[in-house]
Design a protein around this motif. Sequence first.
Motif, PDB file in Angstrom:
ATOM      1  N   LEU A  12      63.888  28.206  33.757  1.00 39.03           N
ATOM      2  CA  LEU A  12      65.235  27.194  33.692  1.00 39.03           C
ATOM      3  C   LEU A  12      65.039  26.326  32.267  1.00 39.03           C
ATOM      4  CD1 LEU A  12      65.468  25.238  37.035  1.00 39.03           C
ATOM      5  CD2 LEU A  12      66.943  26.977  36.142  1.00 39.03           C
ATOM      6  N   ALA A  13      63.833  26.151  31.787  1.00 39.46           N
ATOM      7  CA  ALA A  13      63.370  25.640  30.555  1.00 39.46           C
ATOM      8  C   ALA A  13      62.572  26.202  29.561  1.00 39.46           C
ATOM      9  CB  ALA A  13      63.007  24.068  30.785  1.00 39.46           C
ATOM     10  N   LYS A  14      62.978  26.321  28.579  1.00 44.42           N
ATOM     11  CA  LYS A  14      62.073  26.909  27.425  1.00 44.42           C
ATOM     12  C   LYS A  14      60.953  25.930  26.715  1.00 44.42           C
ATOM     13  CE  LYS A  14      62.371  29.774  22.999  1.00 44.42           C
ATOM     14  NZ  LYS A  14      62.927  30.389  21.884  1.00 44.42           N
ATOM     15  N   ASP A  15      59.882  26.246  26.620  1.00 42.86           N
ATOM     16  CA  ASP A  15      58.820  25.333  26.230  1.00 42.86           C
ATOM     17  C   ASP A  15      58.752  25.234  24.809  1.00 42.86           C
ATOM     18  OD1 ASP A  15      56.689  24.007  25.372  1.00 42.86           O
ATOM     19  OD2 ASP A  15      55.506  24.659  27.026  1.00 42.86           O
ATOM     20  N   ASN A  16      59.102  24.284  24.164  1.00 42.97           N
ATOM     21  CA  ASN A  16      59.138  24.086  22.807  1.00 42.97           C
ATOM     22  C   ASN A  16      58.054  22.987  22.085  1.00 42.97           C
ATOM     23  OD1 ASN A  16      60.559  24.692  20.220  1.00 42.97           O
ATOM     24  ND2 ASN A  16      61.939  23.041  20.204  1.00 42.97           N
ATOM     25  N   GLY A  17      56.931  23.284  22.664  1.00 36.94           N
ATOM     26  CA  GLY A  17      55.783  22.517  22.423  1.00 36.94           C
ATOM     27  C   GLY A  17      55.506  21.107  23.459  1.00 36.94           C
ATOM     28  N   ASP A  91      60.318   9.687  27.205  1.00 26.73           N
ATOM     29  CA  ASP A  91      61.700  10.242  27.104  1.00 26.73           C
ATOM     30  C   ASP A  91      61.820  11.092  25.637  1.00 26.73           C
ATOM     31  OD1 ASP A  91      62.408   9.148  29.183  1.00 26.73           O
ATOM     32  OD2 ASP A  91      63.442   7.596  28.491  1.00 26.73           O
ATOM     33  N   THR A  92      60.995  10.709  24.560  1.00 27.94           N
ATOM     34  CA  THR A  92      60.999  11.407  23.750  1.00 27.94           C
ATOM     35  C   THR A  92      60.605  12.930  23.546  1.00 27.94           C
ATOM     36  OG1 THR A  92      58.926  10.781  22.612  1.00 27.94           O
ATOM     37  CG2 THR A  92      60.577   9.126  22.239  1.00 27.94           C
ATOM     38  N   LEU A  93      59.984  13.226  24.628  1.00 26.16           N
ATOM     39  CA  LEU A  93      59.739  14.421  24.937  1.00 26.16           C
ATOM     40  C   LEU A  93      60.740  15.599  25.239  1.00 26.16           C
ATOM     41  CD1 LEU A  93      56.155  13.992  26.831  1.00 26.16           C
ATOM     42  CD2 LEU A  93      56.491  14.684  24.542  1.00 26.16           C
ATOM     43  N   ARG A  94      61.920  15.050  25.473  1.00 27.97           N
ATOM     44  CA  ARG A  94      63.219  15.799  25.594  1.00 27.97           C
ATOM     45  C   ARG A  94      63.310  16.880  24.517  1.00 27.97           C
ATOM     46  NH1 ARG A  94      67.596  13.988  27.351  1.00 27.97           N
ATOM     47  NH2 ARG A  94      66.939  12.006  27.893  1.00 27.97           N
ATOM     48  N   ASN A  95      62.832  16.608  23.354  1.00 28.24           N
ATOM     49  CA  ASN A  95      62.929  17.649  22.242  1.00 28.24           C
ATOM     50  C   ASN A  95      62.149  18.798  22.335  1.00 28.24           C
ATOM     51  OD1 ASN A  95      65.177  15.938  21.068  1.00 28.24           O
ATOM     52  ND2 ASN A  95      63.419  14.635  20.007  1.00 28.24           N
ATOM     53  N   THR A  96      61.250  18.754  23.224  1.00 27.54           N
ATOM     54  CA  THR A  96      60.237  19.886  23.672  1.00 27.54           C
ATOM     55  C   THR A  96      60.603  20.672  24.643  1.00 27.54           C
ATOM     56  OG1 THR A  96      58.713  18.541  25.141  1.00 27.54           O
ATOM     57  CG2 THR A  96      58.282  17.898  22.578  1.00 27.54           C
ATOM     58  N   VAL A  97      61.923  20.705  25.055  1.00 24.61           N
ATOM     59  CA  VAL A  97      62.244  21.964  26.147  1.00 24.61           C
ATOM     60  C   VAL A  97      63.589  22.186  25.764  1.00 24.61           C
ATOM     61  CG1 VAL A  97      60.575  21.136  27.953  1.00 24.61           C
ATOM     62  CG2 VAL A  97      63.005  19.960  27.918  1.00 24.61           C
ATOM     63  N   ARG A  98      63.903  23.176  25.907  1.00 25.37           N
ATOM     64  CA  ARG A  98      65.452  23.836  25.770  1.00 25.37           C
ATOM     65  C   ARG A  98      65.845  24.620  27.017  1.00 25.37           C
ATOM     66  NH1 ARG A  98      64.733  20.858  22.198  1.00 25.37           N
ATOM     67  NH2 ARG A  98      65.310  21.145  19.791  1.00 25.37           N
ATOM     68  N   PRO A  99      67.067  24.372  27.487  1.00 25.62           N
ATOM     69  CA  PRO A  99      67.735  24.957  28.530  1.00 25.62           C
ATOM     70  C   PRO A  99      67.686  26.589  28.251  1.00 25.62           C
ATOM     71  CG  PRO A  99      69.257  23.879  27.371  1.00 25.62           C
ATOM     72  CD  PRO A  99      68.092  23.661  26.844  1.00 25.62           C
ATOM     73  N   PHE A 100      67.450  27.552  29.339  1.00 26.90           N
ATOM     74  CA  PHE A 100      67.733  28.976  29.101  1.00 26.90           C
ATOM     75  C   PHE A 100      69.065  29.027  29.921  1.00 26.90           C
ATOM     76  CE2 PHE A 100      63.029  30.031  29.104  1.00 26.90           C
ATOM     77  CZ  PHE A 100      63.083  30.864  27.812  1.00 26.90           C
ATOM     78  N   ARG A 101      69.792  29.279  28.992  1.00 32.07           N
ATOM     79  CA  ARG A 101      71.465  29.238  29.683  1.00 32.07           C
ATOM     80  C   ARG A 101      71.661  30.155  30.687  1.00 32.07           C
ATOM     81  NH1 ARG A 101      74.267  25.450  30.555  1.00 32.07           N
ATOM     82  NH2 ARG A 101      73.266  24.381  28.893  1.00 32.07           N
ATOM     83  N   GLU A 102      71.118  31.352  30.582  1.00 33.90           N
ATOM     84  CA  GLU A 102      71.558  32.394  31.396  1.00 33.90           C
ATOM     85  C   GLU A 102      70.827  32.196  32.718  1.00 33.90           C
ATOM     86  OE1 GLU A 102      68.035  33.783  28.995  1.00 33.90           O
ATOM     87  OE2 GLU A 102      69.762  32.618  28.665  1.00 33.90           O
TER      88      GLU A 102
END
Length: 200
Positions: A12-17, A91-102
């Motif tokens: 569901l989420a892409k790890d961005n660090g 909460d600042t860690l929200r920038n380290t994940v991105r949704p996989f839209r598909e």
Amino acid sequence: MKVFLFDYDGTLAKDNGFAEEYFKHLTSFFKEKDVLISPNLILDCVEEITKKPDGTTNLERYMKCLESKTKRKAEEWKDLFMDFYRSDLFDTLRNTVRPFRETLDLLSEKKKEGKIVLATNPVFPRIAITKRLNWIGLSEKDFHLITDMESFHFCKPDPRYYLEICEKIGVLPEDCVMYGDDEVNDGACEKTGMKFIKVR
């Protein structure tokens, strides 16, 4: 009734660090409270709760592990971790994940066909999981069941983790489909009779 299980990280989420920043923020938060903790200690206890289930919840075993390796009581560790997960720093860690839209679109479609389970490895407490869901535009209301540290007794890739899900929602493994990106941790569901679909 069909049940559709979705992993979080990598599905569901892409790890961005996230992992790197998580440990950095956690150790910083604890240091301000004059508590020293290392990533190795955290990982050692995650490994212990994964490999040594004993009938207690993952949360109980995790805190007991920390207690056994330090001079601090399990309840003190629990309070410290919960304070961290409630903090603005987490909460600042929200920038380290991105949704996989598909995958989010797939989840939305499957809601029309049956129950939805967030089958994330239960090594985080509910408060942390809820926030991580919010970061990708989801909420607790999107799921019939969420696998968290407080209520689960096994971790991936133990097949008993998947059987515990079935027990909690009252279905057979054959009625379940697991969507995940990891053939070892998520694919272990097949040992119970579940169907596994790799999404990456």
